[in-house]
Design a protein around this motif. Structure first.
Motif, PDB file in Angstrom:
ATOM      1  N   LYS A 160       4.810 -21.965  29.244  1.00  0.00           N
ATOM      2  CA  LYS A 160       5.837 -21.247  28.837  1.00  0.00           C
ATOM      3  C   LYS A 160       6.424 -21.768  27.581  1.00  0.00           C
ATOM      4  O   LYS A 160       6.543 -22.947  27.468  1.00  0.00           O
ATOM      5  CB  LYS A 160       6.998 -21.178  29.816  1.00  0.00           C
ATOM      6  CG  LYS A 160       7.771 -20.001  30.318  1.00  0.00           C
ATOM      7  CD  LYS A 160       8.829 -20.317  31.092  1.00  0.00           C
ATOM      8  CE  LYS A 160       8.622 -19.578  32.433  1.00  0.00           C
ATOM      9  NZ  LYS A 160       9.746 -19.740  33.315  1.00  0.00           N
ATOM     10  N   ILE A 161       6.831 -20.910  26.532  1.00  0.00           N
ATOM     11  CA  ILE A 161       7.274 -21.491  25.309  1.00  0.00           C
ATOM     12  C   ILE A 161       8.586 -20.574  25.129  1.00  0.00           C
ATOM     13  O   ILE A 161       8.492 -19.424  24.890  1.00  0.00           O
ATOM     14  CB  ILE A 161       6.272 -21.195  24.120  1.00  0.00           C
ATOM     15  CG1 ILE A 161       5.034 -21.833  24.371  1.00  0.00           C
ATOM     16  CG2 ILE A 161       6.879 -21.876  22.844  1.00  0.00           C
ATOM     17  CD1 ILE A 161       3.957 -21.126  23.543  1.00  0.00           C
ATOM     18  N   GLU A 162       9.757 -21.475  24.823  1.00  0.00           N
ATOM     19  CA  GLU A 162      10.770 -20.773  24.837  1.00  0.00           C
ATOM     20  C   GLU A 162      10.827 -20.237  23.234  1.00  0.00           C
ATOM     21  O   GLU A 162      10.330 -20.986  22.580  1.00  0.00           O
ATOM     22  CB  GLU A 162      12.043 -21.652  24.858  1.00  0.00           C
ATOM     23  CG  GLU A 162      12.299 -22.243  26.418  1.00  0.00           C
ATOM     24  CD  GLU A 162      12.513 -21.145  27.353  1.00  0.00           C
ATOM     25  OE1 GLU A 162      13.211 -19.974  27.009  1.00  0.00           O
ATOM     26  OE2 GLU A 162      12.275 -21.314  28.513  1.00  0.00           O
ATOM     27  N   LYS A 163      11.827 -19.294  23.140  1.00  0.00           N
ATOM     28  CA  LYS A 163      11.801 -18.774  21.639  1.00  0.00           C
ATOM     29  C   LYS A 163      12.547 -19.861  20.765  1.00  0.00           C
ATOM     30  O   LYS A 163      13.260 -20.469  21.244  1.00  0.00           O
ATOM     31  CB  LYS A 163      12.960 -17.427  21.932  1.00  0.00           C
ATOM     32  CG  LYS A 163      12.821 -16.575  20.735  1.00  0.00           C
ATOM     33  CD  LYS A 163      13.610 -15.290  20.780  1.00  0.00           C
ATOM     34  CE  LYS A 163      13.870 -14.425  19.433  1.00  0.00           C
ATOM     35  NZ  LYS A 163      12.665 -13.781  19.459  1.00  0.00           N
ATOM     36  N   GLY A 164      11.898 -20.032  19.584  1.00  0.00           N
ATOM     37  CA  GLY A 164      12.689 -20.856  18.643  1.00  0.00           C
ATOM     38  C   GLY A 164      12.020 -22.257  18.968  1.00  0.00           C
ATOM     39  O   GLY A 164      12.645 -23.200  18.117  1.00  0.00           O
ATOM     40  N   LYS A 165      11.058 -22.502  19.906  1.00  0.00           N
ATOM     41  CA  LYS A 165      10.751 -23.850  19.936  1.00  0.00           C
ATOM     42  C   LYS A 165       9.392 -24.002  19.518  1.00  0.00           C
ATOM     43  O   LYS A 165       8.539 -23.270  19.404  1.00  0.00           O
ATOM     44  CB  LYS A 165      10.679 -24.116  21.710  1.00  0.00           C
ATOM     45  CG  LYS A 165      11.954 -24.422  22.305  1.00  0.00           C
ATOM     46  CD  LYS A 165      12.681 -25.561  22.240  1.00  0.00           C
ATOM     47  CE  LYS A 165      14.040 -25.608  23.147  1.00  0.00           C
ATOM     48  NZ  LYS A 165      14.621 -27.148  22.943  1.00  0.00           N
ATOM     49  N   SER A 166       9.091 -25.393  19.327  1.00  0.00           N
ATOM     50  CA  SER A 166       7.694 -25.588  19.086  1.00  0.00           C
ATOM     51  C   SER A 166       6.974 -26.436  19.805  1.00  0.00           C
ATOM     52  O   SER A 166       7.425 -27.596  20.453  1.00  0.00           O
ATOM     53  CB  SER A 166       7.759 -26.656  17.689  1.00  0.00           C
ATOM     54  OG  SER A 166       6.690 -27.182  17.376  1.00  0.00           O
ATOM     55  N   LEU A 167       5.888 -25.777  20.652  1.00  0.00           N
ATOM     56  CA  LEU A 167       5.135 -26.337  21.599  1.00  0.00           C
ATOM     57  C   LEU A 167       4.025 -26.961  21.142  1.00  0.00           C
ATOM     58  O   LEU A 167       3.128 -26.167  20.245  1.00  0.00           O
ATOM     59  CB  LEU A 167       4.831 -25.600  22.527  1.00  0.00           C
ATOM     60  CG  LEU A 167       3.925 -25.841  23.718  1.00  0.00           C
ATOM     61  CD1 LEU A 167       4.932 -26.567  24.903  1.00  0.00           C
ATOM     62  CD2 LEU A 167       3.038 -24.809  24.331  1.00  0.00           C
ATOM     63  N   VAL A 168       3.388 -28.140  21.674  1.00  0.00           N
ATOM     64  CA  VAL A 168       2.233 -28.567  20.940  1.00  0.00           C
ATOM     65  C   VAL A 168       1.301 -28.748  22.241  1.00  0.00           C
ATOM     66  O   VAL A 168       1.521 -29.308  23.048  1.00  0.00           O
ATOM     67  CB  VAL A 168       2.110 -30.112  20.433  1.00  0.00           C
ATOM     68  CG1 VAL A 168       0.842 -30.537  19.831  1.00  0.00           C
ATOM     69  CG2 VAL A 168       3.139 -29.735  18.845  1.00  0.00           C
ATOM     70  N   ILE A 169       0.059 -28.294  22.121  1.00  0.00           N
ATOM     71  CA  ILE A 169      -0.928 -28.213  23.583  1.00  0.00           C
ATOM     72  C   ILE A 169      -2.142 -29.527  22.768  1.00  0.00           C
ATOM     73  O   ILE A 169      -2.501 -29.287  21.729  1.00  0.00           O
ATOM     74  CB  ILE A 169      -1.561 -27.126  23.423  1.00  0.00           C
ATOM     75  CG1 ILE A 169      -0.635 -26.078  23.890  1.00  0.00           C
ATOM     76  CG2 ILE A 169      -2.769 -27.244  24.790  1.00  0.00           C
ATOM     77  CD1 ILE A 169      -1.311 -24.892  23.904  1.00  0.00           C
ATOM     78  N   ILE A 170      -1.986 -30.542  23.697  1.00  0.00           N
ATOM     79  CA  ILE A 170      -3.030 -31.415  23.352  1.00  0.00           C
ATOM     80  C   ILE A 170      -3.889 -31.574  24.332  1.00  0.00           C
ATOM     81  O   ILE A 170      -3.828 -31.012  25.400  1.00  0.00           O
ATOM     82  CB  ILE A 170      -2.301 -33.123  23.372  1.00  0.00           C
ATOM     83  CG1 ILE A 170      -1.571 -33.373  24.612  1.00  0.00           C
ATOM     84  CG2 ILE A 170      -1.387 -33.083  22.010  1.00  0.00           C
ATOM     85  CD1 ILE A 170      -1.235 -34.752  24.645  1.00  0.00           C
ATOM     86  N   GLY A 171      -5.069 -32.308  24.011  1.00  0.00           N
ATOM     87  CA  GLY A 171      -6.137 -32.405  24.934  1.00  0.00           C
ATOM     88  C   GLY A 171      -7.281 -32.598  24.185  1.00  0.00           C
ATOM     89  O   GLY A 171      -7.368 -32.467  23.005  1.00  0.00           O
ATOM     90  N   GLY A 172      -8.471 -33.261  24.968  1.00  0.00           N
ATOM     91  CA  GLY A 172      -9.841 -33.463  24.434  1.00  0.00           C
ATOM     92  C   GLY A 172     -10.600 -32.122  23.709  1.00  0.00           C
ATOM     93  O   GLY A 172     -10.041 -30.898  23.784  1.00  0.00           O
ATOM     94  N   SER A 173     -11.550 -32.519  22.981  1.00  0.00           N
ATOM     95  CA  SER A 173     -12.411 -31.341  22.357  1.00  0.00           C
ATOM     96  C   SER A 173     -12.848 -30.592  23.366  1.00  0.00           C
ATOM     97  O   SER A 173     -13.365 -31.240  24.699  1.00  0.00           O
ATOM     98  CB  SER A 173     -13.559 -31.965  21.429  1.00  0.00           C
ATOM     99  OG  SER A 173     -12.775 -32.650  20.579  1.00  0.00           O
ATOM    100  N   GLY A 174     -12.765 -29.108  23.708  1.00  0.00           N
ATOM    101  CA  GLY A 174     -13.706 -28.400  24.607  1.00  0.00           C
ATOM    102  C   GLY A 174     -13.101 -28.350  25.833  1.00  0.00           C
ATOM    103  O   GLY A 174     -13.548 -27.902  26.853  1.00  0.00           O
ATOM    104  N   THR A 175     -11.720 -28.636  25.829  1.00  0.00           N
ATOM    105  CA  THR A 175     -10.723 -28.398  26.918  1.00  0.00           C
ATOM    106  C   THR A 175     -10.332 -27.006  26.990  1.00  0.00           C
ATOM    107  O   THR A 175      -9.660 -26.531  28.000  1.00  0.00           O
ATOM    108  CB  THR A 175      -9.681 -29.339  27.120  1.00  0.00           C
ATOM    109  OG1 THR A 175      -9.020 -29.356  25.929  1.00  0.00           O
ATOM    110  CG2 THR A 175     -10.445 -30.821  27.534  1.00  0.00           C
ATOM    111  N   GLY A 176     -10.535 -26.204  26.051  1.00  0.00           N
ATOM    112  CA  GLY A 176     -10.212 -24.732  25.935  1.00  0.00           C
ATOM    113  C   GLY A 176      -8.604 -24.740  25.364  1.00  0.00           C
ATOM    114  O   GLY A 176      -7.973 -23.543  25.655  1.00  0.00           O
ATOM    115  N   LYS A 177      -8.369 -25.485  24.576  1.00  0.00           N
ATOM    116  CA  LYS A 177      -7.038 -25.614  23.622  1.00  0.00           C
ATOM    117  C   LYS A 177      -7.138 -23.853  22.873  1.00  0.00           C
ATOM    118  O   LYS A 177      -6.378 -23.112  22.857  1.00  0.00           O
ATOM    119  CB  LYS A 177      -6.796 -26.695  22.659  1.00  0.00           C
ATOM    120  CG  LYS A 177      -6.939 -28.090  23.375  1.00  0.00           C
ATOM    121  CD  LYS A 177      -6.210 -28.956  22.626  1.00  0.00           C
ATOM    122  CE  LYS A 177      -7.132 -29.326  21.253  1.00  0.00           C
ATOM    123  NZ  LYS A 177      -8.399 -30.013  21.790  1.00  0.00           N
TER     124      LYS A 177
END
Lengths: 257, 253
Positions: free
Chosen positions: B23-40
């Protein structure tokens, strides 16, 4: 069983790709009737496919026309029919060699460059970027190229026919001893308007196939440099084979009545 | 607000996403981390519809975006709210820099005159720290860092409400990375945009993120504000942050 399964897999794969190509072709044509249009892209493609192919078309057909004249003269001499050179060169160029040779040169020159360009765009995410910028890649990339090739190929074929006949004329007049005026008169008298019409129609079909294959395999490209290479190779092979097959079918349709 | 619910995606036998909830709230900055090949990247492309999710729901402001048909006007309107910075820039190499930046403004529903479009492009280029004289160059004539900036200018050219950044600092030197991170933060704040970034560069995470989500094994492993990231208590997150080879995340050597 594994042997039969392997054969089955090849056949199924082949049928599936025919289906995908057909679907791709229908979708391309359908965009002709649905705006928005990108006339600038069409203009650019006309220039690239048409104008810049003229040298290669001219060189291919002039040498072929010349060789054709020499062969017909040598072959005809065996039963004292040397005089038919102008007629057979004209018929041979206009009905078959003109469209087919120009088609194959376009497959080599245009199909390969379209496939490599679109495949590279796919690999570097430029196709995805187009979509995120609200631009349909089929409208922006495929339709302009296919449309331009279909429109401009008849012109290239016409130019190729004329230069090919000129190649035969140069050889005939300069080394086989034909009278220049007679050669031209025989050529013109012998050609029917229908010969020319079918020649140009073949050109349009070949242009459509050449550009469509380039776009199709480009869009299907796998990842990396290898993907681009494979897409380009497949596109040129498919375009060449389809052009030759279509030529047979069209010849059957037009002349075997 | 962007919401993903139980999103699955497989490529042949390979299950990349196995039920992503995010879930990403309006006006927020979300960063998705994870290794290579995890589906980011796949997660991000599912939201944009560049990849179709097998099952699950993706909504933007309550609207189900998985049902928008390719080429429909609803989908065009949906995409017009987005800007995206691609990993390699994905600049169109047949067009000049300014035509790239103004791409959306030169055609379609947001079409402006050529002069206006160019003016906006030059202004956006200036915003990302490029001088007007690069406007007429071709992308191939620029360095990697400059291409990223042009990509950023193109992403923000049409004033999008939502901006996606796909590995914005990959392939850049540390100083240029810092500059790009700072630019992203500034632009997101000043435009009030919702941002979703994927990266494995922890410096980026700390510079850009309000919230962090960690993707592992096709699922969201942990999510929370960036301030709680260091004390998450999750061994996967801890290993990823420290960059240690020891821990629950399998490393292939």
């Amino acid at each position: 069983m594994t042997f039969l399964a392997a054969i089955g897999a090849v056949v199924l794969g082949f049928l599936a790709s025919i289906g995908r190509v057909t679907q791709f072709g229908i979708e391309t044509v359908s965009h002709l009737f649905r705006p928005p249009y990108y006339p600038r892209e069409v203009g650019h493609a006309l220039l690239q496919i048409g104008y810049f192919s003229l040298p290669v078309v001219g060189l291919t057909t002039i040498f072929t026309g010349g060789a054709l004249a020499l062969q017909i003269y040598a072959g005809g001499a065996r039963f004292s029919a040397e005089a038919v050179v102008p007629q057979i060169v004209a018929i041979g160029m206009v009905r078959e060699l003109g469209p087919v040779l120009v088609g194959l040169m376009i497959a080599a020159r245009v199909t390969s460059s379209i496939a490599a360009e679109i495949a590279t765009m796919k690999v570097t995410e430029q196709i995805d970027a187009l979509v995120t910028l609200s631009t349909n890649p089929m409208k922006y990339l495929t339709l302009p190229r296919v449309l331009a090739a279909t429109l401009v190929m008849p012109v290239l074929v016409a130019v190729g026919n004329i230069i090919g006949i000129m190649g035969g004329y140069l050889v005939g007049v300069n080394s086989l001893g034909f009278n220049a005026g007679t050669y031209i008169r025989n050529t013109i008298d012998f050609l029917e308007p229908s010969d020319i019409a079918t020649s140009l129609a073949k050109g349009a079909v070949f242009g459509f196939l050449a550009a469509l294959m380039g776009c199709f395999f480009g869009m299907q490209s796998g990842r990396g440099a290898q993907g681009v290479g494979r897409a380009t190779k497949s596109a040129v092979v498919a375009a060449s084979v389809l052009i030759l097959a279509a030529n047979f079918i069209l010849t059957q349709l037009f002349f075997a009545a | 607000m962007i919401e993903l619910r139980d999103v699955h995606k497989s490529f042949g036998p390979k299950h990349v996403l196995r039920g992503v909830d995010l879930k990403i709230e309006k006006g927020k900055s979300l960063v998705i981390i994870g290794g290579s090949g995890t589906g980011k990247s796949v997660t991000l492309k599912c939201v944009l519809g560049l990849i179709e999710a097998d099952t699950g729901l993706v909504t933007v402001d309550g609207q189900d975006v998985t049902r928008l048909r390719q080429g429909s006007s609803e989908r065009d309107a949906f995409l017009a709210r987005f800007g995206m910075l691609f990993q390699g820039g994905a600049l169109f190499d047949s067009l000049t820099v300014w035509q790239n930046v103004a791409f959306r403004l030169l055609r379609g529903s947001l079409k402006k005159t050529k002069e206006e479009a160019r003016e906006i492009a030059v202004e956006k280029l200036r915003r990302v720290g490029l001088t007007p004289d690069v406007a007429d160059l071709f992308p191939a004539e620029l360095s990697g860092g400059m291409q990223k900036r042009v990509g950023l200018a193109r992403a923000i050219a049409a004033e999008p409400e939502i901006i996606f950044f796909d590995e914005p600092t990959t392939g850049l030197d540390p100083i240029m990375s810092g500059v790009i991170n700072e630019l992203i933060r500034e632009i997101v704040v000043e435009m009030g945009a919702t941002a979703m970034t994927i990266t494995h560069d922890m410096t980026s995470v700390r510079a850009i993120a309000d919230d962090v989500a960690m993707l592992h094994g096709g699922k969201i492993r942990w999510t929370g504000p960036v301030s709680e990231m260091d004390s998450s208590g999750d061994p996967y997150v801890a290993q990823f942050i420290s960059g240690s080879a020891e821990g629950p995340i399998e490393t292939v050597r």
